[in-house]
Every structure is written in structure tokens, then in C-alpha cells.
Scaffold this motif. Sequence first.
Motif, PDB file in Angstrom:
ATOM      1  N   UNK A 158      24.378 104.875 -19.173  1.00 29.63           N
ATOM      2  CA  UNK A 158      23.703 103.932 -18.141  1.00 29.63           C
ATOM      3  C   UNK A 158      24.249 104.023 -16.823  1.00 29.63           C
ATOM      4  N   UNK A 159      25.574 104.626 -16.623  1.00 28.29           N
ATOM      5  CA  UNK A 159      26.154 104.894 -15.486  1.00 28.29           C
ATOM      6  C   UNK A 159      25.723 106.020 -14.743  1.00 28.29           C
ATOM      7  N   UNK A 160      25.308 107.146 -15.729  1.00 29.65           N
ATOM      8  CA  UNK A 160      24.677 108.330 -15.142  1.00 29.65           C
ATOM      9  C   UNK A 160      23.275 108.132 -14.586  1.00 29.65           C
ATOM     10  N   UNK A 161      22.632 107.319 -15.571  1.00 27.84           N
ATOM     11  CA  UNK A 161      21.303 106.901 -15.221  1.00 27.84           C
ATOM     12  C   UNK A 161      20.776 106.346 -13.733  1.00 27.84           C
ATOM     13  N   UNK A 162      22.130 105.506 -13.713  1.00 27.69           N
ATOM     14  CA  UNK A 162      22.066 104.502 -12.502  1.00 27.69           C
ATOM     15  C   UNK A 162      22.197 105.351 -11.511  1.00 27.69           C
ATOM     16  N   UNK A 163      23.009 106.354 -11.400  1.00 29.00           N
ATOM     17  CA  UNK A 163      23.190 107.286 -10.286  1.00 29.00           C
ATOM     18  C   UNK A 163      21.976 108.230 -10.337  1.00 29.00           C
ATOM     19  N   UNK A 164      21.276 108.778 -11.208  1.00 31.20           N
ATOM     20  CA  UNK A 164      20.133 109.412 -11.171  1.00 31.20           C
ATOM     21  C   UNK A 164      19.123 108.719 -10.483  1.00 31.20           C
ATOM     22  N   UNK A 165      19.020 107.144 -10.841  1.00 30.62           N
ATOM     23  CA  UNK A 165      18.017 106.481  -9.947  1.00 30.62           C
ATOM     24  C   UNK A 165      18.251 106.085  -8.606  1.00 30.62           C
ATOM     25  N   UNK A 166      19.739 106.470  -8.111  1.00 36.69           N
ATOM     26  CA  UNK A 166      19.762 106.259  -6.811  1.00 36.69           C
ATOM     27  C   UNK A 166      19.933 104.687  -6.414  1.00 36.69           C
ATOM     28  N   UNK A 167      20.254 103.798  -7.489  1.00 38.87           N
ATOM     29  CA  UNK A 167      20.138 102.467  -7.224  1.00 38.87           C
ATOM     30  C   UNK A 167      21.102 101.914  -6.192  1.00 38.87           C
ATOM     31  N   UNK A 168      22.375 102.682  -6.274  1.00 39.08           N
ATOM     32  CA  UNK A 168      23.354 102.191  -5.326  1.00 39.08           C
ATOM     33  C   UNK A 168      23.290 102.388  -3.809  1.00 39.08           C
ATOM     34  N   UNK A 169      22.394 103.448  -3.660  1.00 39.89           N
ATOM     35  CA  UNK A 169      22.105 103.818  -1.979  1.00 39.89           C
ATOM     36  C   UNK A 169      21.526 102.567  -1.412  1.00 39.89           C
ATOM     37  N   UNK A 170      20.630 101.908  -2.106  1.00 41.19           N
ATOM     38  CA  UNK A 170      19.821 100.732  -1.428  1.00 41.19           C
ATOM     39  C   UNK A 170      20.390  99.459  -1.766  1.00 41.19           C
ATOM     40  N   UNK A 171      21.021  99.288  -2.985  1.00 44.78           N
ATOM     41  CA  UNK A 171      21.597  98.029  -3.327  1.00 44.78           C
ATOM     42  C   UNK A 171      23.184  97.708  -2.895  1.00 44.78           C
ATOM     43  N   UNK A 172      23.467  98.577  -1.853  1.00 46.01           N
ATOM     44  CA  UNK A 172      24.863  98.369  -1.077  1.00 46.01           C
ATOM     45  C   UNK A 172      24.521  98.267   0.203  1.00 46.01           C
ATOM     46  N   UNK A 173      25.281  97.216   0.757  1.00 49.55           N
ATOM     47  CA  UNK A 173      25.089  97.021   2.588  1.00 49.55           C
ATOM     48  C   UNK A 173      25.820  98.181   3.076  1.00 49.55           C
ATOM     49  N   UNK A 174      25.230  98.348   4.605  1.00 48.20           N
ATOM     50  CA  UNK A 174      25.963  99.862   5.236  1.00 48.20           C
ATOM     51  C   UNK A 174      27.100  99.221   5.713  1.00 48.20           C
ATOM     52  N   UNK A 175      27.556  98.178   6.098  1.00 44.85           N
ATOM     53  CA  UNK A 175      29.092  97.650   6.508  1.00 44.85           C
ATOM     54  C   UNK A 175      29.986  98.575   5.574  1.00 44.85           C
ATOM     55  N   UNK A 176      31.103  98.821   6.439  1.00 42.46           N
ATOM     56  CA  UNK A 176      32.262  99.370   5.649  1.00 42.46           C
ATOM     57  C   UNK A 176      32.614  98.258   4.640  1.00 42.46           C
ATOM     58  N   UNK A 177      33.246  99.078   3.679  1.00 43.21           N
ATOM     59  CA  UNK A 177      33.991  98.129   2.531  1.00 43.21           C
ATOM     60  C   UNK A 177      33.072  97.159   1.820  1.00 43.21           C
ATOM     61  N   UNK A 178      31.741  97.198   1.950  1.00 47.09           N
ATOM     62  CA  UNK A 178      30.398  96.618   1.405  1.00 47.09           C
ATOM     63  C   UNK A 178      30.805  96.931  -0.320  1.00 47.09           C
ATOM     64  N   UNK A 179      30.642  95.776  -1.115  1.00 46.49           N
ATOM     65  CA  UNK A 179      30.715  95.873  -2.480  1.00 46.49           C
ATOM     66  C   UNK A 179      29.584  96.724  -3.060  1.00 46.49           C
ATOM     67  N   UNK A 180      29.566  97.742  -3.930  1.00 45.70           N
ATOM     68  CA  UNK A 180      28.574  98.440  -4.452  1.00 45.70           C
ATOM     69  C   UNK A 180      27.570  97.413  -5.339  1.00 45.70           C
ATOM     70  N   UNK A 181      26.322  97.712  -5.275  1.00 42.84           N
ATOM     71  CA  UNK A 181      25.257  96.845  -5.960  1.00 42.84           C
ATOM     72  C   UNK A 181      25.124  95.450  -5.698  1.00 42.84           C
ATOM     73  N   UNK A 182      25.942  94.793  -4.674  1.00 43.93           N
ATOM     74  CA  UNK A 182      25.822  93.488  -4.123  1.00 43.93           C
ATOM     75  C   UNK A 182      24.866  93.127  -3.066  1.00 43.93           C
ATOM     76  N   UNK A 183      24.048  94.081  -2.844  1.00 42.65           N
ATOM     77  CA  UNK A 183      22.826  93.976  -1.898  1.00 42.65           C
ATOM     78  C   UNK A 183      23.146  93.857  -0.561  1.00 42.65           C
TER      79      UNK A 183
END
Length: 297
Positions: free
Chosen positions: A36-61
Motif C-alpha cells: 500500500x505504501x508503495x502504491x500510494x507513492x506511485x499514485x503521488x497522493x502525498x504531493x497534493x494531500x500535504x500543505x506547502x508550509x514547512x513542517x506540514x503533516x503528510x496527508x493532512x491536506x
Amino acid sequence: MLNWKIENRTKIWGPLLCLLIFNISGQINATELERGKYLTAAGGCMACHTALEKGATPYAGGHALKTPFGIFYTPNITPDVETGIGGWQKSEFLAALKQGIRPDGSHYFPAFPYPSYTQMTDEDALSIFAYLKSLDPVVRKNRDHDVSAPFSWRWLQWGWKLLFFSDKPYSPSQGATTEEQRGGYLTNALGHCAECHTPRNVLGGMVTDGAFSGVTKTDTIGEVPNITPDVKTGIGDWSLGDIVSFLETGMKPDFDDVQGNMEEVILYGTSKLTAEDRAAMAAYLKSLPAIQHKTSK
Ligand code: HEC
Ligand code: HEC
């Protein structure tokens, strides 16, 4: 006598059997999560679902996505029950990722690339769900999109879907090698590369006969290059190795570093894949029909 023996046997084998089953199921879960972790990376979910601010929590939108229709803010997809997707069932996740349907039955905006993810197998989608569910829940309330009417009307998305959405599994083109098929699945169903690299019409539908031929710069969107193998206007002069190392490190054959959104695609996505999968994606891109389309002025 016989009874006594059976009882004793179960006394010995019972706990042993339990131990065995426990171990096996533990292993299945760990492998499933890795997958699941590998496929989530392949799907690029983190890029969009993590805020751009420094220290933003991954996947928290909270990542702002600028589109010609306005700004969309991505939701929290950590397993917090109140503000994330902690209360979701598998069927709700599949409906969201593959059909663009919200748990309340209304429609998602295609700023969420479900029109690409619809090509994913249910098995892969559910592995991603299992991985997301294993993350620490983060409390972060979703923010409303800054999109003006009529583009902000969810019910209108019904019409958009009718025009531009079809929920078909990925199907490779005839004659594709096994490697190109794997690469095509990774590029389309997971990497959603066409979402940026394919031109769109005024309503935001993809112009399919221009697939991967890039987008010229507009006031709201920067240039996205042509990645078909056309020598003049695309990446026809890149070798397979050039594409593979670009997807790993972001370095182009002319030693320029990648810019803009593509940097995140590589950082959170293609750099996390196996060398074999990157090579498959490169082979797939090389197998596309060359389209002459100049994206820079
Ligand atoms: C290009 C940016 C982008 C990428 C990449 C992306 N998402 Fe999203 N996602 C969005 C946006 C924007 C929304 C909200 C759409 C809306 O409000 O209609 C969304 C919504 C969601 C939702 C619904 C959440 C809710 O509370 O309703 C889920 C679940 C989700 N995404 C999961 C994923 C997964 C899993 C991946 C990777 C396979 C992924 N997303 C990749 C932009 C993205
Ligand atoms: C969010 C939008 C977006 C997505 C998704 C995306 N790209 Fe890109 N891509 C870009 C942009 C923007 C550039 C230009 C980067 C630059 O100028 O350095 C680019 C550049 C490239 C280049 C270099 C082309 C050149 O001529 O310099 C390749 C190759 C490429 N992308 C492949 C991919 C693949 C493969 C995927 C899917 C895994 C993908 N892209 C997904 C936006 C995107």
C-alpha cells in the motif's frame, strides 16, 4: 483412552496452531501495508494531500491547487474520524477514488484526479486505503474551495462526468510488451501523468488525441512540456536512460534541474519507485505515438 489422547493433542497443537495463524496473518498485514505504501507513492497522493508550509503533516491536506477555475484545497486523508477519512468504509473509498463520488452521493471536482485513478484495480486501491488507515490520525479541518460559480457547483460535475468521464480499467494498446503494459499502468492509473501533460478543452476535459503532448503557458497555468517521443517538440531525443534518471533525480539530459510541480511528482512519487518500474514507465513513454506540439513560445 482415545478421548484423553485427543484432548492432550489439542492441548499441545491448539496454542501452536494459534501462534502459527497469528504469525501468518501478521505477515500478510505487513506485506499488505508495504504494498500500500508503495502504491500510494506511485499514485503521488502525498504531493497534493500535504500543505506547502514547512513542517506540514503528510496527508493532512490543505494544499492549494491553482486551476483556471479557481483554487481547490485538498482534504485531510489521515484516519482521523472527525476531520479525515477514519470513519470510511472500503466501498466509500473505492467510490471516491474510482468514481469521484462522495460518501453523501454528491460529486468530487476533477481537481482530484479520479478520472485517472479509475483505471486502477480495486485490489491496488484497497491496498492504498489500508496504508492510509495505518497512519497516525491528524486533526485538521478541511477548508472550502475558492472557486466561483458555476464551477463551484458540485451538482454540475454530473454533467462534466457525462461528457468527459468513463470508468474503464487500464487497457494497454495492442502489441505493447509486458514492460510497456506495466509502465502504462503506472503512468496512467497511478502516476496520473496525463492530468498535467495532456491538453484540456475550455471545460477542463482532456483532449485525448493530444495525449501527453503538453500544454502552453496561460495566465493561470505554467507550461507543461510535451513528453511524447516527437524529436522537435517532445522528448524524442531523450534516451531511455535519460528518462529513467530524470524520474529518479529530476536532472534533465542538459543538466537542468526540474522545476515547478514536476519536482513534487518526482520527490514524493517516481523517486520512490523501483528502478525496474521507472524503466517500465520510460519504455511506455517511448512507445507513445509522437505528437508534434510546441509548448514553448
Ligand atoms: C492533483 C492533486 C491530487 C492528487 C494527486 C490526489 N488527490 Fe485526493 N483530492 C484532491 C482534491 C482537490 C480533493 C477534493 C475534491 C473535491 O472537494 O471535490 C481530493 C479528495 C480526496 C479524497 C476525498 C476526501 C474527503 O474527505 O472527501 C480522498 C479519499 C482522496 N482524495 C484520496 C487520494 C488518494 C488515495 C490519492 C493518491 C492515489 C490522491 N487522493 C491523490 C487532489 C488530489
Ligand atoms: C502536477 C502536474 C504534473 C504531473 C502530475 C506530472 N508532470 Fe511531468 N512535468 C510537469 C511540469 C510543469 C514540467 C516542467 C518541469 C520543468 O520545466 O522543469 C514537467 C516535466 C516533465 C518531463 C521533462 C520534459 C522536458 O522536456 O523537460 C518529463 C519527462 C515528465 N514531466 C514526465 C512525467 C511523468 C512520467 C509523470 C507521471 C509520473 C509526470 N510527468 C507527471 C508537470 C507534471
